[in-house]
Design a protein around this motif. Structure first.
Motif, PDB file in Angstrom:
ATOM      1  N   GLN A   1      14.214 -22.243 -13.817  1.00 19.12           N
ATOM      2  CA  GLN A   1      13.013 -23.019 -13.513  1.00 19.12           C
ATOM      3  C   GLN A   1      13.298 -24.519 -13.492  1.00 19.12           C
ATOM      4  O   GLN A   1      12.765 -25.246 -12.647  1.00 19.12           O
ATOM      5  CB  GLN A   1      11.912 -22.683 -14.523  1.00 19.12           C
ATOM      6  CG  GLN A   1      11.305 -21.307 -14.324  1.00 19.12           C
ATOM      7  CD  GLN A   1      10.335 -20.948 -15.426  1.00 19.12           C
ATOM      8  OE1 GLN A   1      10.540 -21.269 -16.599  1.00 19.12           O
ATOM      9  NE2 GLN A   1       9.256 -20.277 -15.067  1.00 19.12           N
ATOM     10  N   TRP A   2      14.165 -24.981 -14.397  1.00 20.99           N
ATOM     11  CA  TRP A   2      14.536 -26.398 -14.383  1.00 20.99           C
ATOM     12  C   TRP A   2      15.377 -26.717 -13.148  1.00 20.99           C
ATOM     13  O   TRP A   2      15.252 -27.796 -12.557  1.00 20.99           O
ATOM     14  CB  TRP A   2      15.285 -26.767 -15.659  1.00 20.99           C
ATOM     15  CG  TRP A   2      14.353 -26.994 -16.821  1.00 20.99           C
ATOM     16  CD1 TRP A   2      14.113 -26.155 -17.867  1.00 20.99           C
ATOM     17  CD2 TRP A   2      13.506 -28.134 -17.029  1.00 20.99           C
ATOM     18  NE1 TRP A   2      13.178 -26.694 -18.712  1.00 20.99           N
ATOM     19  CE2 TRP A   2      12.793 -27.913 -18.235  1.00 20.99           C
ATOM     20  CE3 TRP A   2      13.300 -29.315 -16.339  1.00 20.99           C
ATOM     21  CZ2 TRP A   2      11.880 -28.837 -18.746  1.00 20.99           C
ATOM     22  CZ3 TRP A   2      12.390 -30.244 -16.835  1.00 20.99           C
ATOM     23  CH2 TRP A   2      11.685 -29.998 -18.027  1.00 20.99           C
ATOM     24  N   LEU A   3      16.245 -25.793 -12.748  1.00 16.49           N
ATOM     25  CA  LEU A   3      16.991 -25.973 -11.502  1.00 16.49           C
ATOM     26  C   LEU A   3      16.033 -26.125 -10.321  1.00 16.49           C
ATOM     27  O   LEU A   3      16.209 -26.983  -9.448  1.00 16.49           O
ATOM     28  CB  LEU A   3      17.918 -24.782 -11.263  1.00 16.49           C
ATOM     29  CG  LEU A   3      19.221 -24.725 -12.062  1.00 16.49           C
ATOM     30  CD1 LEU A   3      19.828 -23.327 -11.971  1.00 16.49           C
ATOM     31  CD2 LEU A   3      20.214 -25.772 -11.559  1.00 16.49           C
ATOM     32  N   THR A   4      15.001 -25.282 -10.303  1.00 13.84           N
ATOM     33  CA  THR A   4      14.015 -25.323  -9.221  1.00 13.84           C
ATOM     34  C   THR A   4      13.222 -26.624  -9.252  1.00 13.84           C
ATOM     35  O   THR A   4      13.001 -27.259  -8.214  1.00 13.84           O
ATOM     36  CB  THR A   4      13.056 -24.124  -9.339  1.00 13.84           C
ATOM     37  OG1 THR A   4      13.808 -22.912  -9.221  1.00 13.84           O
ATOM     38  CG2 THR A   4      11.991 -24.158  -8.254  1.00 13.84           C
ATOM     39  N   LEU A   5      12.795 -27.028 -10.437  1.00 18.84           N
ATOM     40  CA  LEU A   5      11.972 -28.231 -10.567  1.00 18.84           C
ATOM     41  C   LEU A   5      12.660 -29.448  -9.957  1.00 18.84           C
ATOM     42  O   LEU A   5      12.056 -30.199  -9.190  1.00 18.84           O
ATOM     43  CB  LEU A   5      11.642 -28.500 -12.032  1.00 18.84           C
ATOM     44  CG  LEU A   5      10.855 -29.793 -12.288  1.00 18.84           C
ATOM     45  CD1 LEU A   5       9.443 -29.675 -11.742  1.00 18.84           C
ATOM     46  CD2 LEU A   5      10.828 -30.156 -13.761  1.00 18.84           C
ATOM     47  N   PHE A   6      13.937 -29.641 -10.291  1.00 23.23           N
ATOM     48  CA  PHE A   6      14.653 -30.831  -9.850  1.00 23.23           C
ATOM     49  C   PHE A   6      15.475 -30.593  -8.576  1.00 23.23           C
ATOM     50  O   PHE A   6      16.399 -31.351  -8.282  1.00 23.23           O
ATOM     51  CB  PHE A   6      15.552 -31.353 -10.975  1.00 23.23           C
ATOM     52  CG  PHE A   6      14.798 -31.993 -12.107  1.00 23.23           C
ATOM     53  CD1 PHE A   6      13.623 -32.696 -11.879  1.00 23.23           C
ATOM     54  CD2 PHE A   6      15.250 -31.889 -13.424  1.00 23.23           C
ATOM     55  CE1 PHE A   6      12.925 -33.299 -12.922  1.00 23.23           C
ATOM     56  CE2 PHE A   6      14.567 -32.486 -14.470  1.00 23.23           C
ATOM     57  CZ  PHE A   6      13.394 -33.185 -14.216  1.00 23.23           C
ATOM     58  N   ASN A   7      15.131 -29.537  -7.839  1.00 26.24           N
ATOM     59  CA  ASN A   7      15.766 -29.266  -6.538  1.00 26.24           C
ATOM     60  C   ASN A   7      17.288 -29.194  -6.644  1.00 26.24           C
ATOM     61  O   ASN A   7      18.017 -29.758  -5.817  1.00 26.24           O
ATOM     62  CB  ASN A   7      15.363 -30.326  -5.505  1.00 26.24           C
ATOM     63  CG  ASN A   7      13.871 -30.350  -5.251  1.00 26.24           C
ATOM     64  OD1 ASN A   7      13.201 -29.322  -5.350  1.00 26.24           O
ATOM     65  ND2 ASN A   7      13.337 -31.513  -4.935  1.00 26.24           N
ATOM     66  N   LEU A   8      17.767 -28.477  -7.657  1.00 32.17           N
ATOM     67  CA  LEU A   8      19.202 -28.366  -7.902  1.00 32.17           C
ATOM     68  C   LEU A   8      19.755 -26.984  -7.564  1.00 32.17           C
ATOM     69  O   LEU A   8      20.925 -26.700  -7.848  1.00 32.17           O
ATOM     70  CB  LEU A   8      19.510 -28.683  -9.376  1.00 32.17           C
ATOM     71  CG  LEU A   8      19.235 -30.119  -9.834  1.00 32.17           C
ATOM     72  CD1 LEU A   8      19.337 -30.224 -11.350  1.00 32.17           C
ATOM     73  CD2 LEU A   8      20.191 -31.093  -9.170  1.00 32.17           C
ATOM     74  N   GLN A   9      18.933 -26.123  -6.955  1.00 33.02           N
ATOM     75  CA  GLN A   9      19.381 -24.732  -6.721  1.00 33.02           C
ATOM     76  C   GLN A   9      20.657 -24.671  -5.900  1.00 33.02           C
ATOM     77  O   GLN A   9      21.559 -23.869  -6.208  1.00 33.02           O
ATOM     78  CB  GLN A   9      18.283 -23.914  -6.020  1.00 33.02           C
ATOM     79  CG  GLN A   9      16.934 -23.906  -6.715  1.00 33.02           C
ATOM     80  CD  GLN A   9      15.980 -24.932  -6.104  1.00 33.02           C
ATOM     81  OE1 GLN A   9      16.334 -26.091  -5.908  1.00 33.02           O
ATOM     82  NE2 GLN A   9      14.781 -24.482  -5.765  1.00 33.02           N
ATOM     83  N   THR A  10      20.768 -25.491  -4.854  1.00 33.31           N
ATOM     84  CA  THR A  10      21.947 -25.408  -3.984  1.00 33.31           C
ATOM     85  C   THR A  10      23.203 -25.938  -4.678  1.00 33.31           C
ATOM     86  O   THR A  10      24.315 -25.703  -4.201  1.00 33.31           O
ATOM     87  CB  THR A  10      21.724 -26.191  -2.679  1.00 33.31           C
ATOM     88  OG1 THR A  10      21.405 -27.553  -2.998  1.00 33.31           O
ATOM     89  CG2 THR A  10      20.586 -25.585  -1.871  1.00 33.31           C
TER      90      THR A  10
END
Length: 491
Positions: free
Chosen positions: A399-408
């Motif tokens: 969820q934190w990855l998603t929040l800060f647009n870090l998924q890729t």
């Protein structure tokens, strides 16, 4: 070719870090011009410098380095090993120091341990050992004086503050006796006095015959700069003389995050003490050098403080006490979360309620630590993830990855992603465990101008949603959220 032209980039399509960064880059650098390159992307600014250094890939167009033609011809005729880079000094934002065994295996706590810091060279040793034997005007004495390192020559490089480390990197650049001096946001981490003095530094090296090009923010064009260029992925969109430059105001924007998700992830801390931090006559020194002298400070739950002080005033040492990293803590009279240090608590008891963000943290993570693992390590207060996450922990990290647009970037090494992505990952690492105290030490350093604004306003949004206690260190007043209402200054 105009004999005044040092370097020319013509119709270049530039690939950097696996993607096309510039579609049509054109730039001409003439002798006597000293450039400040500004733009909205820190990654693009870095890519521009790396293009000059020939560490990017040109899929079309060309770059001509006229400044090196005579040197290359001379060395070729002599049969000497050479490169145009022999004439360039480059100070990046990711300089790395090595210990006396030539290994970069420092760990974060080592800098605060008097005996173990000796594993690193002194400032004098490091300058001499890492300076090529090239004849020229710059030597240890005048470089140290110019960059105010003379009183630090016998200090371990691990004991230097962030700003002092930056000045050391600039000194090493001068010792290369460069013709061109490239600097990537060189004023980052410098206090206000050092930033004001930076223009004097530029004037001195320019008067010696060095040609300067640096990246910076639109608000920080130092004295000595004669020309300014605005950079985007379309290339140079505008260039003009310094005297014709007018500062543009930042346009209105909205935070790029899902604010509902941010609110869901933030949990209000439960305070059960009268004070979060209480220092009484705290003094820290190394040998005869006194870093902190009889410091008194009380931080109550929910308060938001700015910690101020010049480079070398002891801010990093004070923070090392608060995050449980300084071995001298046990001889001092201070309490964290209502509990006096040295009363049987473990270092993990100290770390658990505290989230900490500092740009130098990244370099202490092993190279196999991905962005996701770095964020997850915040759940365990370790410099890396070394155990399997349970489903709840896995979900929280994602969820934190998603929040800060870090998924890729999730599965990339933290050392291989752009600086701005590193900063968001380290912030997520600090927040993932729901801390009672958040300490931000130059947390947005290395971000471009717009990202710094987004970072500041993100912290403001967090402070508005939960009554978390905050200690914020920054040499830039514009980086401080408006919710920070108290100031503690070290002299």
């Amino acid at each position: 070719m105009n004999p005044k032209v040092l370097l020319q980039i013509s119709q270049a399509q530039v690939n950097f870090l696996g993607k096309t960064t510039f579609r049509n880059l054109n730039f001409t650098w003439e002798s006597g011009q000293h450039w400040a390159i500004i733009g909205n992307s820190g990654q693009e600014l870095t890519a521009f410098l790396e293009t000059i250094r020939d560490t990017t890939h040109l899929s079309q167009g060309k770059i001509s380095r006229y400044f090196a033609e005579d040197y290359v011809a001379k060395k070729t005729s002599e049969g000497s090993v050479h490169s145009f880079r022999d004439l360039i000094s480059y100070v990046s934002q990711q300089y790395k120091f090595r210990n006396k065994s030539n290994l970069q295996n420092f760990y974060f706590q080592q800098r605060f341990n008097s005996s173990e810091a000796d594993e690193a060279a002194s400032v004098k040793e490091y300058i001499l050992e890492n300076s090529p034997a090239v004849p020229g005007p710059w030597n240890l004495e005048n470089v140290s004086k110019l960059l105010r390192l003379d009183h630090l020559l016998d200090s371990s490089i691990l004991k230097l503050s962030n700003g002092e480390t930056r000045r050391l990197a600039l000194a090493l650049g001068l010792m290369r006796q460069p013709l061109l001096y490239l600097m990537d946001q060189p004023m980052t981490g410098l206090d206000a006095e050092s930033r004001e003095a930076f223009g004097d530094f530029l004037k001195v090296i320019i008067s010696s015959g060095i040609q300067v090009l640096l990246t910076t923010s639109s608000h920080e064009i130092p004295d000595g700069i004669t020309h300014i260029a605005n950079l985007s992925n379309d290339g140079i969109t505008a260039s003009l003389e310094r005297k014709n430059y007018n500062l543009n105001q930042v346009q209105a924007y909205a935070l790029p995050w899902d604010m509902n998700l941010l609110g869901y992830l933030l949990k209000s801390p439960e305070f059960d003490a009268e004070s979060v931090v209480k220092l009484e006559n705290v003094s820290i020194g190394y040998g005869e050098r006194k870093i902190l002298n009889s410091v008194n400070w009380v931080v109550k739950p929910g308060e938001r403080w700015q910690l101020k002080g010049k480079n070398g005033s002891g801010k990093s040492t004070l923070i090392s006490l608060l995050i449980g990293e300084n071995p001298q803590a046990y001889s001092q009279n201070f309490s964290l979360f209502g509990r006096k240090r040295g009363t049987g608590e473990s270092i993990w008891d100290v770390k658990r309620p505290t989230g900490f963000v500092a740009p130098e943290l990244v370099r202490f993570f092993p190279s196999n630590q991905t962005v996701k693992k770095v964020i997850a390590s915040g759940l365990f207060d370790t410099m890396g993830l070394f155990k399997k996450l349970n489903p709840e922990q896995e979900s929280k990290v994602n969820q934190w990855l998603t929040l800060f647009n870090l998924q890729t970037f999730s599965d990339l090494s933290i050392h291989r992603v752009p600086l701005e992505k590193q900063r968001w990952a380290i912030l997520a690492r600090a927040l993932v465990k729901g801390p009672e105290l958040l300490i931000l030490d130059e947390a947005s350093q290395g971000m471009d101008e717009m990202q710094r604004i987004i970072f500041r306003d993100t912290i403001q949004a967090i402070l508005e949603k939960i009554p978390i206690t905050l200690i914020y260190v920054s040499h830039y007043q514009e980086d401080i959220p408006k919710a920070v209402t108290k100031t503690f200054e070290l002299s």
